[in-house]
Design a protein around this motif. Structure first.
Motif, PDB file in Angstrom:
ATOM      1  N   LYS A 156       0.412  -0.871  -0.075  1.00  0.00           N
ATOM      2  CA  LYS A 156      -0.428  -0.308   0.197  1.00  0.00           C
ATOM      3  C   LYS A 156       0.760   1.082  -0.075  1.00  0.00           C
ATOM      4  O   LYS A 156       1.329   2.240   0.927  1.00  0.00           O
ATOM      5  CB  LYS A 156      -1.064  -0.091   0.958  1.00  0.00           C
ATOM      6  CG  LYS A 156      -1.951  -1.074   0.967  1.00  0.00           C
ATOM      7  CD  LYS A 156      -2.729  -0.998   2.100  1.00  0.00           C
ATOM      8  CE  LYS A 156      -3.518  -2.124   1.825  1.00  0.00           C
ATOM      9  NZ  LYS A 156      -5.215  -2.338   3.622  1.00  0.00           N
TER      10      LYS A 156
ATOM     11  N   ALA B 157       0.983   8.182   0.329  1.00  0.00           N
ATOM     12  CA  ALA B 157       0.389   9.729  -0.741  1.00  0.00           C
ATOM     13  C   ALA B 157       2.389  10.106  -1.487  1.00  0.00           C
ATOM     14  O   ALA B 157       2.919  10.438  -2.052  1.00  0.00           O
ATOM     15  CB  ALA B 157      -0.126  10.773  -0.626  1.00  0.00           C
TER      16      ALA B 157
ATOM     17  N   LYS C 122       3.424   7.545  -4.000  1.00  0.00           N
ATOM     18  CA  LYS C 122       2.948   7.698  -5.453  1.00  0.00           C
ATOM     19  C   LYS C 122       3.418   9.124  -5.510  1.00  0.00           C
ATOM     20  O   LYS C 122       3.577   9.066  -7.460  1.00  0.00           O
ATOM     21  CB  LYS C 122       1.302   7.998  -5.100  1.00  0.00           C
ATOM     22  CG  LYS C 122       0.433   6.278  -4.862  1.00  0.00           C
ATOM     23  CD  LYS C 122      -0.336   6.046  -4.616  1.00  0.00           C
ATOM     24  CE  LYS C 122      -1.232   5.309  -3.798  1.00  0.00           C
ATOM     25  NZ  LYS C 122      -2.788   5.507  -4.037  1.00  0.00           N
TER      26      LYS C 122
ATOM     27  N   ASP D 234      -3.430  14.455  -5.347  1.00  0.00           N
ATOM     28  CA  ASP D 234      -3.819  12.901  -5.807  1.00  0.00           C
ATOM     29  C   ASP D 234      -3.875  12.505  -6.703  1.00  0.00           C
ATOM     30  O   ASP D 234      -3.828  12.743  -7.549  1.00  0.00           O
ATOM     31  CB  ASP D 234      -5.481  13.287  -5.798  1.00  0.00           C
ATOM     32  CG  ASP D 234      -6.076  11.921  -5.354  1.00  0.00           C
ATOM     33  OD1 ASP D 234      -5.091  11.218  -4.999  1.00  0.00           O
ATOM     34  OD2 ASP D 234      -7.164  11.928  -5.550  1.00  0.00           O
ATOM     35  N   VAL D 235      -2.522  11.465  -6.358  1.00  0.00           N
ATOM     36  CA  VAL D 235      -1.988  10.493  -7.687  1.00  0.00           C
ATOM     37  C   VAL D 235      -2.387   9.702  -7.548  1.00  0.00           C
ATOM     38  O   VAL D 235      -2.553   8.532  -6.851  1.00  0.00           O
ATOM     39  CB  VAL D 235      -1.266  11.497  -7.623  1.00  0.00           C
ATOM     40  CG1 VAL D 235      -0.009  10.013  -8.438  1.00  0.00           C
ATOM     41  CG2 VAL D 235       0.482  12.040  -8.226  1.00  0.00           C
ATOM     42  N   GLU D 236      -2.615   9.115  -8.667  1.00  0.00           N
ATOM     43  CA  GLU D 236      -3.338   7.194  -8.956  1.00  0.00           C
ATOM     44  C   GLU D 236      -2.110   6.252  -9.717  1.00  0.00           C
ATOM     45  O   GLU D 236      -2.070   6.960 -11.001  1.00  0.00           O
ATOM     46  CB  GLU D 236      -4.574   7.245  -9.516  1.00  0.00           C
ATOM     47  CG  GLU D 236      -5.018   5.899  -9.746  1.00  0.00           C
ATOM     48  CD  GLU D 236      -5.869   4.949  -8.644  1.00  0.00           C
ATOM     49  OE1 GLU D 236      -5.539   3.743  -8.156  1.00  0.00           O
ATOM     50  OE2 GLU D 236      -6.153   6.161  -7.493  1.00  0.00           O
ATOM     51  N   ILE D 237      -1.975   5.693  -8.807  1.00  0.00           N
ATOM     52  CA  ILE D 237      -0.892   4.923  -9.807  1.00  0.00           C
ATOM     53  C   ILE D 237      -1.134   3.752  -9.395  1.00  0.00           C
ATOM     54  O   ILE D 237      -1.394   2.294  -8.556  1.00  0.00           O
ATOM     55  CB  ILE D 237       0.623   5.109  -8.432  1.00  0.00           C
ATOM     56  CG1 ILE D 237       0.888   6.043  -8.204  1.00  0.00           C
ATOM     57  CG2 ILE D 237       1.398   3.863  -9.125  1.00  0.00           C
ATOM     58  CD1 ILE D 237       1.479   7.027  -9.566  1.00  0.00           C
ATOM     59  N   ASP D 238      -2.070   2.975 -10.409  1.00  0.00           N
ATOM     60  CA  ASP D 238      -2.212   2.202 -11.412  1.00  0.00           C
ATOM     61  C   ASP D 238      -1.495   0.545 -11.346  1.00  0.00           C
ATOM     62  O   ASP D 238      -0.256   0.499 -11.230  1.00  0.00           O
ATOM     63  CB  ASP D 238      -3.342   2.034 -11.957  1.00  0.00           C
ATOM     64  CG  ASP D 238      -3.309   2.581 -13.420  1.00  0.00           C
ATOM     65  OD1 ASP D 238      -2.215   1.793 -13.472  1.00  0.00           O
ATOM     66  OD2 ASP D 238      -4.028   2.788 -14.027  1.00  0.00           O
TER      67      ASP D 238
ATOM     68  N   LYS E  29       0.418   1.059 -14.594  1.00  0.00           N
ATOM     69  CA  LYS E  29       1.383   1.809 -14.485  1.00  0.00           C
ATOM     70  C   LYS E  29       2.852   2.018 -13.735  1.00  0.00           C
ATOM     71  O   LYS E  29       3.997   2.522 -14.594  1.00  0.00           O
ATOM     72  CB  LYS E  29       0.747   3.772 -13.896  1.00  0.00           C
ATOM     73  CG  LYS E  29       1.769   4.478 -14.378  1.00  0.00           C
ATOM     74  CD  LYS E  29       1.046   6.080 -13.822  1.00  0.00           C
ATOM     75  CE  LYS E  29       2.031   6.817 -13.565  1.00  0.00           C
ATOM     76  NZ  LYS E  29       2.168   7.908 -14.877  1.00  0.00           N
TER      77      LYS E  29
END
Length: 443
Positions: free
Chosen positions: A176, A179, A182, A223-227, A230
């Motif tokens: 997990k 932030a 990320k 707010d960064v999304e790292i799926d 990526k």
């Protein structure tokens, strides 16, 4: 690259290292790359692309006269030297008396990590920063002051590191990501044109910077999304891995070395060169990056991509192309393409090999294919069968092949001694095999 012995700084420690300032006339038998001992296996070769002095066995080989010749009269690299100088290289002379008083050397506190398994150094930034290079290259790590070989550039903390047998992507997602992590990952190259130009600095590559902003409150942390996709692309392009951590360091720490794969953000910003000017030592989750050459202020810090990661079956696995850096330019270019890098290296070594004569290029490729297709299998078979005649045959062929390469190098007009060594680096394995065969056959 040939080098001369020079007293320089390593952090706060004076030491002797090899710099590329000298020419072949200083050390006529110096090898273009560090010897790869003890195995010639293409899957386990570690390459050090800066000049080093050859092993004593190599010096003895060339001092032996007859065994260093062959039908084509190959007598070593560079200019001829007198027998007296040869003997000085080979003989184990008694240490010279030191007239000057020994200076007390104070080691950098961060280097405690080499011996103390409980010590973990903080992120340390030397004279480097991230800068935009050009539209083709994107960003890179550059020096903010002149550096010498051995200078500490960065101690980097991993965003994620795992044993080489594990899937790093799944490992990082399982833990997990914070932030802050990320926010750093979002600055790294993921294979897209947009990520090449993402805003970044040596400060924003530190998760602690983003954590501090988060504690300050407000909307200061994006707010960064790292799926998974990526993250997998970032690992593919930016990960550092090896089959084992530094063996000497693990011994002093009294720990067992193991393979690893990890993402260190500062390391990820270093661009490729077939003549890299930096080195990396990984100790657990810390990566110590040092300069391996003199780098002027504003110069790029470079590393070798040949030996990085490729995707296989949805996971990241090592492809063991590290030894390709000792191959000719077409081999290196093909390896970069196989790794998924959409660029053509334009380092000094690649430019040299592209401008030499077609005969010179052909000679390098012929020697390389001889080593891969004929010499290496013959060596391995003779080793298993303990066939001294087979090794003697390989040695004779190595003399002939290297003699042909040397003859072609001498025919090339307008190239310096250092450029001659750069050409020899592209068939380094042939030179190394000659030395190893000679050690066994003539021991």
């Amino acid at each position: 690259m040939i080098g001369n012995l020079t007293r320089v700084r390593v952090g706060a420690c004076p030491t002797h290292v090899l710099t590329p300032a000298a020419t072949a006339s200083h050390h006529p038998y110096a090898f273009p790359l560090a010897p790869k001992r003890p195995s010639l296996s293409p899957n386990l070769v570690a390459v050090i692309p800066n000049g080093t002095t050859p092993p004593r066995s190599a010096l003895k080989l060339h001092a032996a006269g007859q065994s260093a010749g062959g039908e084509n009269n190959f007598t070593g690299f560079g200019k001829e030297v007198s027998p007296n100088i040869r003997r000085e290289f080979v003989e184990d002379a008694a240490p010279a008396e030191v007239e000057e008083e020994e200076e007390e050397i104070e080691m950098r506190p961060e280097y405690q990590v080499y011996a103390d398994p409980l010590y973990k150094p903080q992120r340390t930034v030397g004279p480097v920063d991230v800068a935009f290079i050009d539209d083709k290259t994107g960003r890179g790590l550059v020096t903010t002051a002149d550096t010498l070989p051995g200078d500490l550039l960065v101690i980097s903390a991993a965003l994620g590191v795992a044993p080489d047998s594990e899937d790093l992507c799944a490992f990082m997602l399982k833990t997990k990501l914070s932030a802050a992590q990320k926010s750093v990952l979002a600055q790294l190259f993921d294979g897209t044109a947009e990520s090449m130009k993402a805003e970044s600095s040596i400060t924003t590559l530190d998760p602690r910077y983003w954590a501090a902003r988060q504690r300050a409150g407000g909307d200061s942390v994006p707010d960064v999304e790292i799926d998974e996709t990526k993250l997998l692309n970032i690992i593919q392009k930016c990960a550092c891995s090896d089959v084992q951590q530094d063996a000497a360091c693990m011994q002093t720490r009294q720990q067992k070395g193991s393979g690893f794969i990890g993402v260190w953000p500062e390391f990820a910003m270093i661009n490729h060169s077939c003549m890299p000017n930096s080195s990396i030592t990984v100790i657990k989750d810390r990566a110590l990056i040092h300069s391996a050459d003199e780098i002027p202020k504003g110069g790029q810090v470079t590393r070798n991509y040949l030996g990085q990661m490729i995707p296989k079956g949805g996971q990241i696995t090592r492809n063991y192309l590290g030894q390709m850096v000792t191959g000719p330019q077409p081999v290196r270019a093909a390896a970069l393409k196989q790794l998924g890098y959409d660029f053509t290296c334009d380092c000094a070594r690649c430019r040299l090999e592209n401008r030499v004569s077609a005969d010179m290029q052909g000679s390098l490729m012929e020697a390389y294919h001889w080593y891969v297709n004929d010499a290496l299998p013959a060596w391995n078979e003779a080793q298993v069968d303990e066939d001294i005649d087979g090794l003697r045959s390989v040695l004779e062929e190595a003399h002939l092949m290297i003699g042909e390469v040397e003859a072609m190098i001498q025919k090339e007009a307008g190239i310096s001694d250092q450029e001659q060594m750069m050409l020899r680096a592209s068939v380094y394995d042939c030179y190394d095999l000659l030395v190893m065969c000679d050690e066994v056959v003539n021991q």
